[in-house]
Design an enzyme around this catalytic site. Structure first.
Site, PDB file in Angstrom:
ATOM      1  N   ASP A  10      34.789  27.386  30.479  1.00 52.13           N
ATOM      2  CA  ASP A  10      33.735  26.539  31.068  1.00 52.13           C
ATOM      3  C   ASP A  10      32.380  27.236  30.887  1.00 52.13           C
ATOM      4  O   ASP A  10      31.727  27.599  31.851  1.00 52.13           O
ATOM      5  CB  ASP A  10      34.035  26.275  32.565  1.00 52.13           C
ATOM      6  CG  ASP A  10      34.168  27.547  33.402  1.00 52.13           C
ATOM      7  OD1 ASP A  10      34.372  28.648  32.819  1.00 52.13           O
ATOM      8  OD2 ASP A  10      34.050  27.456  34.636  1.00 52.13           O
ATOM      9  N   HIS A 240      33.763  39.472  34.785  1.00 49.27           N
ATOM     10  CA  HIS A 240      34.915  38.590  35.031  1.00 49.27           C
ATOM     11  C   HIS A 240      35.620  38.201  33.721  1.00 49.27           C
ATOM     12  O   HIS A 240      36.621  38.790  33.348  1.00 49.27           O
ATOM     13  CB  HIS A 240      34.457  37.327  35.762  1.00 49.27           C
ATOM     14  CG  HIS A 240      33.889  37.574  37.122  1.00 49.27           C
ATOM     15  ND1 HIS A 240      34.588  38.222  38.105  1.00 49.27           N
ATOM     16  CD2 HIS A 240      32.689  37.253  37.672  1.00 49.27           C
ATOM     17  CE1 HIS A 240      33.849  38.291  39.207  1.00 49.27           C
ATOM     18  NE2 HIS A 240      32.689  37.714  38.968  1.00 49.27           N
TER      19      HIS A 240
HETATM   20  C1  BDR Z   1      34.880  32.994  37.416  1.00 45.55           C
HETATM   21  O1  BDR Z   1      34.159  31.873  37.918  1.00 45.55           O
HETATM   22  C2  BDR Z   1      33.247  31.414  36.951  1.00 45.55           C
HETATM   23  O2  BDR Z   1      32.044  31.074  37.536  1.00 45.55           O
HETATM   24  C3  BDR Z   1      33.090  32.541  35.968  1.00 45.55           C
HETATM   25  O3  BDR Z   1      32.753  32.054  34.684  1.00 45.55           O
HETATM   26  C4  BDR Z   1      34.430  33.183  35.989  1.00 45.55           C
HETATM   27  O4  BDR Z   1      35.319  32.509  35.134  1.00 45.55           O
HETATM   28  C5  BDR Z   1      34.631  34.180  38.331  1.00 45.55           C
HETATM   29  O5  BDR Z   1      35.100  33.919  39.607  1.00 45.55           O
HETATM   30 CA    CA Z   2      34.488  31.017  33.368  1.00 50.36          CA
END
Ligand code: BDR
Ligand code: CA
Length: 316
Positions: A10, A240
């Site tokens: 995403d 992340h």
């Molecule tokens: C996850 O949430 C999304 O906003 C980031 O892209 C990542 O995949 C982190 O909690």
């Molecule tokens: Ca993400």
């Protein structure tokens, strides 16, 4: 031999970091990018994926995925974290390019069946496309090489609620289905990603070494850094999505334990990933018939960041 991967994403600033990290890693063959709602809509996610392909100077299949979660209304996109464009509101020109006519789930099913035992799925957003792919063809569970997902939090505090991580709370029903399927899942969640802080200075060095891709990432990251500075008072952002790529490249960077995961699909704990550790028995229904998965709890943050910086900086 290179590892075939499909990134379900995403994009998203940290998704962009993960995708360019993967494209710049010769051990990996990025077969395709599939989009999912989350940080942005699935439509914008697919267009952003095309932009990332253009930035990487390559073209792979981009397929659009689900626009909403399976069992509840969608939560708002997290534009306060990633900007309304998903890239930190930097007004980056959108790439031309063709979006595959297949849905993300169809593309995943066809690709896994074409290369049984070879494809690693790397979901970086809500797990809806993976759940839909399992519905379409349950046999893919025994044919994927591995599912390495960014999401969840077992012992660490959540980032959307005190117990829930964003990707899981955005579709808890899909996540419970994915954790319940009999396929080899590794969960890279906040338990490790909150131990890796990508500092602003590192992104500046990457921009200096690689002005086009690094420049894009560093520009986009400014919005992300502002969010982290305001919310948590840190100079940088947590690592992340790109942590999944580090894991696939070198699992020895992480320490994992086995457990059985359930996801809360209602109530105050919505989106919580609840783990029954391997070897523990509880007089409670719900976990015993679940497969054991790998959950990362330890990470060598210095080596992970060094690998990321090297890959993003080196001349190709
Ligand atoms: C996850 O949430 C999304 O906003 C980031 O892209 C990542 O995949 C982190 O909690
Ligand atoms: Ca993400």
């Amino acid at each position: 031999m290179t590892q075939r991967i499909i990134i379900d994403t995403d994009p998203g600033i940290d998704d962009a970091m993960a995708i360019l990290f993967a494209f710049r890693s010769p051990e990996l063959e990025v077969m395709g990018l599939t989009s999912i709602f989350g940080n942005v809509s699935a439509e914008l996610g697919a267009r952003n994926a095309l932009t990332l392909c253009q930035l990487a100077g390559t073209q792979v299949t981009v397929a659009q995925g689900a626009t909403a979660p399976l069992g509840m209304p969608p939560r708002p996109h997290s534009d306060y974290v990633h900007g309304t464009d998903g890239f930190g509101n930097i007004d980056w020109p959108q790439a031309e390019g063709v979006i595959d006519p297949r849905s993300a789930a169809e593309y995943i099913v066809e690709s896994v069946n074409a290369y049984p035992g070879e494809v690693t799925l790397i979901p970086l957003g809500p797990l809806t496309n993976l759940a839909l792919a399992l519905d379409l063809d349950p046999s893919i569970a025994s044919k994927v090489k591995e599912v390495v997902l960014m999401g969840g939090a077992v012992h660490e505090t959540g980032n959307v609620s005190p117990v829930a991580e964003a990707n899981i709370i955005n579709d808890p029903h899909a996540a419970d289905r994915v954790f319940g399927a009999d396929w080899p899942v590794t969960m890279i969640g906040l338990d490790v990603t909150h131990q890796v802080l990508l500092k602003t200075a590192v992104m500046e060095r990457i921009e200096a070494a690689n002005p086009v891709q690094g420049g894009f990432l560093n520009q986009a990251a400014q919005h992300y850094f502002d969010f982290y500075r305001g919310a948590l008072g840190v100079d940088g952002c947590y690592f992340h999505d790109a942590a999944t790529i580090a894991y696939v490249l070198d699992p020895s960077l992480f320490g994992c334990r086995h457990g059985r995961i359930r996801v809360a699909t209602e109530g105050l704990a919505l989106g919580q990933t609840m783990m029954a550790p391997e070897g523990r028995e509880f007089p409670t229904d719900g976990w015993a018939d679940r497969p054991l998965i790998k959950v990362a709890f330890e990470v060598d943050d210095v080596r992970v960041l060094r690998l990321f910086e090297q890959r993003l900086s080196e001349a190709l």
